[in-house]
Scaffold this motif. Structure first.
Motif, PDB file in Angstrom:
ATOM      1  N   ALA A  73       3.498 -17.138  -8.750  1.00 16.02           N
ATOM      2  CA  ALA A  73       2.390 -18.025  -8.388  1.00 16.02           C
ATOM      3  C   ALA A  73       1.061 -17.279  -8.415  1.00 16.02           C
ATOM      4  N   ALA A  74       1.054 -16.046  -7.928  1.00 16.26           N
ATOM      5  CA  ALA A  74      -0.175 -15.263  -7.945  1.00 16.26           C
ATOM      6  C   ALA A  74      -0.646 -15.023  -9.376  1.00 16.26           C
ATOM      7  N   ALA A  75       0.307 -14.747 -10.278  1.00 18.06           N
ATOM      8  CA  ALA A  75      -0.054 -14.539 -11.678  1.00 18.06           C
ATOM      9  C   ALA A  75      -0.606 -15.811 -12.306  1.00 18.06           C
ATOM     10  N   ILE A  76       0.025 -16.944 -11.987  1.00 21.00           N
ATOM     11  CA  ILE A  76      -0.463 -18.228 -12.510  1.00 21.00           C
ATOM     12  C   ILE A  76      -1.904 -18.476 -12.055  1.00 21.00           C
ATOM     13  N   LYS A  77      -2.148 -18.265 -10.764  1.00 15.86           N
ATOM     14  CA  LYS A  77      -3.482 -18.540 -10.218  1.00 15.86           C
ATOM     15  C   LYS A  77      -4.525 -17.614 -10.824  1.00 15.86           C
ATOM     16  N   ARG A  78      -4.164 -16.367 -11.069  1.00 16.31           N
ATOM     17  CA  ARG A  78      -5.135 -15.438 -11.665  1.00 16.31           C
ATOM     18  C   ARG A  78      -5.431 -15.820 -13.115  1.00 16.31           C
ATOM     19  N   CYS A  79      -4.390 -16.321 -13.804  1.00 15.02           N
ATOM     20  CA  CYS A  79      -4.598 -16.735 -15.197  1.00 15.02           C
ATOM     21  C   CYS A  79      -5.280 -18.092 -15.299  1.00 15.02           C
ATOM     22  N   THR A 102       6.549 -12.141  -0.997  1.00 16.41           N
ATOM     23  CA  THR A 102       5.881 -13.038  -0.050  1.00 16.41           C
ATOM     24  C   THR A 102       4.794 -12.307   0.726  1.00 16.41           C
ATOM     25  N   MET A 103       5.136 -11.132   1.248  1.00 15.37           N
ATOM     26  CA  MET A 103       4.197 -10.411   2.099  1.00 15.37           C
ATOM     27  C   MET A 103       3.044  -9.801   1.296  1.00 15.37           C
ATOM     28  N   TYR A 104       3.330  -9.270   0.106  1.00 14.82           N
ATOM     29  CA  TYR A 104       2.244  -8.643  -0.645  1.00 14.82           C
ATOM     30  C   TYR A 104       1.277  -9.664  -1.226  1.00 14.82           C
ATOM     31  N   ALA A 105       1.749 -10.871  -1.506  1.00 17.07           N
ATOM     32  CA  ALA A 105       0.812 -11.922  -1.892  1.00 17.07           C
ATOM     33  C   ALA A 105      -0.144 -12.223  -0.741  1.00 17.07           C
ATOM     34  N   ALA A 106       0.396 -12.184   0.487  1.00 19.32           N
ATOM     35  CA  ALA A 106      -0.449 -12.396   1.660  1.00 19.32           C
ATOM     36  C   ALA A 106      -1.385 -11.218   1.893  1.00 19.32           C
ATOM     37  N   ILE A 107      -0.867  -9.998   1.736  1.00 19.83           N
ATOM     38  CA  ILE A 107      -1.702  -8.805   1.931  1.00 19.83           C
ATOM     39  C   ILE A 107      -2.898  -8.829   0.974  1.00 19.83           C
ATOM     40  N   ARG A 108      -2.658  -9.281  -0.253  1.00 20.65           N
ATOM     41  CA  ARG A 108      -3.748  -9.374  -1.237  1.00 20.65           C
ATOM     42  C   ARG A 108      -4.599 -10.627  -1.043  1.00 20.65           C
ATOM     43  N   ASN A 109      -4.186 -11.484  -0.110  1.00 20.31           N
ATOM     44  CA  ASN A 109      -4.877 -12.749   0.139  1.00 20.31           C
ATOM     45  C   ASN A 109      -5.018 -13.568  -1.142  1.00 20.31           C
ATOM     46  N   GLU A 110      -3.918 -13.636  -1.892  1.00 21.11           N
ATOM     47  CA  GLU A 110      -3.917 -14.436  -3.117  1.00 21.11           C
ATOM     48  C   GLU A 110      -4.229 -15.887  -2.775  1.00 21.11           C
ATOM     49  N   ALA A 193      -7.540 -25.130   1.911  1.00 16.17           N
ATOM     50  CA  ALA A 193      -7.948 -23.725   1.933  1.00 16.17           C
ATOM     51  C   ALA A 193      -7.965 -23.149   0.526  1.00 16.17           C
ATOM     52  N   GLN A 194      -6.942 -23.478  -0.249  1.00 18.72           N
ATOM     53  CA  GLN A 194      -6.897 -22.999  -1.631  1.00 18.72           C
ATOM     54  C   GLN A 194      -8.019 -23.616  -2.466  1.00 18.72           C
ATOM     55  N   LEU A 195      -8.222 -24.909  -2.329  1.00 15.47           N
ATOM     56  CA  LEU A 195      -9.253 -25.584  -3.112  1.00 15.47           C
ATOM     57  C   LEU A 195     -10.643 -25.044  -2.806  1.00 15.47           C
ATOM     58  N   ASN A 196     -10.834 -24.562  -1.575  1.00 16.97           N
ATOM     59  CA  ASN A 196     -12.122 -23.999  -1.182  1.00 16.97           C
ATOM     60  C   ASN A 196     -12.223 -22.505  -1.462  1.00 16.97           C
ATOM     61  N   GLY A 197     -11.181 -21.941  -2.097  1.00 16.98           N
ATOM     62  CA  GLY A 197     -11.219 -20.534  -2.447  1.00 16.98           C
ATOM     63  C   GLY A 197     -11.107 -19.587  -1.265  1.00 16.98           C
ATOM     64  N   GLU A 198     -10.472 -20.034  -0.191  1.00 18.55           N
ATOM     65  CA  GLU A 198     -10.422 -19.232   1.037  1.00 18.55           C
ATOM     66  C   GLU A 198      -9.313 -18.184   1.027  1.00 18.55           C
ATOM     67  N   GLY A 199      -8.303 -18.359   0.156  1.00 19.15           N
ATOM     68  CA  GLY A 199      -7.239 -17.377   0.091  1.00 19.15           C
ATOM     69  C   GLY A 199      -5.870 -17.946   0.431  1.00 19.15           C
ATOM     70  N   TYR A 200      -5.000 -17.065   0.832  1.00 21.14           N
ATOM     71  CA  TYR A 200      -3.571 -17.343   1.020  1.00 21.14           C
ATOM     72  C   TYR A 200      -3.339 -18.313   2.171  1.00 21.14           C
ATOM     73  N   SER A 201      -2.556 -19.350   1.911  1.00 21.24           N
ATOM     74  CA  SER A 201      -2.192 -20.298   2.961  1.00 21.24           C
ATOM     75  C   SER A 201      -0.678 -20.475   2.979  1.00 21.24           C
TER      76      SER A 201
END
Length: 246
Positions: A73-79, A102-110, A193-201
């Motif tokens: 999911a993080a890769a999809i969102k970045r692309c 799961t945790m590293y996506a949160a740590i990076r605030n994807e 939160a995602q739509l507003n670009g706030e980060g990981y939810s």
């Protein structure tokens, strides 16, 4: 509009009787449609009951290896940052095999949304003990009950996530109309939160699993409302717009 394939009703209902996944699927679908993003949403699933969504939940899906949905999911969102991206995962998938992802996506605030279904066992693969299995709970791999002196205590993902700089974290349930309404609000907050670009939810949803628990649907729902919610309290734990750390 999120559309389902033209199948019979009996074919569409792939979950066990009394399972909470069907309700959770509907809540996610309603929120995506109400936000007007259903046609631009991409979901990542891995292995487990979540895979049953692919046939009936009419968004684009990418299937990851077991536990890797958050990384995908993080890769999809970045692309494709213009897309709304979610993972839909069970507790075994997201917190056992996929704990690191799961945790590293949160740590990076994807900037993704994780829908995490907690039914305290590996649902599809036979009801084995999961990281979330309660103390003393019997499963196919803990037939005498979970011994925390051997396995450690059940994992409370939100307790760890709320120490990180993420956008949103909440836990709901699908036991009553009131709890379902609250859970829908949590899911909406997560996507906003995602739509507003706030980060990981992250939204955890407590779900009954009558088949693997060896209970009737009503008894399983009651177990969620009492025993499981006592161990995993519901509510919002990381609220949008609030500073989390000093």
């Amino acid at each position: 509009m999120i559309k389902t394939k033209p199948q019979t009703l009996i074919d569409d209902n792939k979950y066990c009787p009394g399972c909470g996944h069907g309700v959770i699927n509907r809540l996610v679908a309603e929120v995506l449609e109400e936000l007007g993003v259903a046609d631009q949403t991409i979901g990542a699933v891995a292995v487990g009951c979540a895979c049953l969504m692919i046939d009936t939940f009419g968004i684009d899906w990418i299937q990851a290896q077991h536990g890797r949905a958050a990384a995908v999911a993080a890769a999809i969102k970045r692309c494709r940052p213009d897309r709304t991206v979610l993972t839909y995962q069970g507790d075994g998938d997201a917190l056992a095999i996929g704990f690191s992802e799961t945790m590293y996506a949160a740590i990076r605030n994807e900037n993704i949304t994780v829908i995490f279904v907690n039914n305290t066992n590996f649902g599809m693969t036979g009801g084995q003990m999961a990281p979330t299995t309660l103390p003393g709970q019997k499963t196919t791999t803990s037939p005498h009950g979970r011994d925390c002196a051997v396995t450690g205590n059940p994992l409370k993902a939100i307790d760890m996530l709320k120490t990180l700089d993420i956008a949103y974290a909440a836990r709901g349930a699908v036991t009553t109309a009131a709890e379902i309404a609250k859970t829908k609000r949590y899911i909406r907050n997560a996507f906003e939160a995602q739509l507003n670009g706030e980060g990981y939810s992250f939204v955890e949803v407590l779900s009954p699993c009558p088949t693997n628990w060896g209970m009737t649907p009503l008894a399983a729902k009651e177990r969620v409302a009492t025993t499981i919610q006592e161990y995993y309290p519901v509510g919002e734990f990381v609220k949008r717009g609030e500073k989390q750390h000093d």
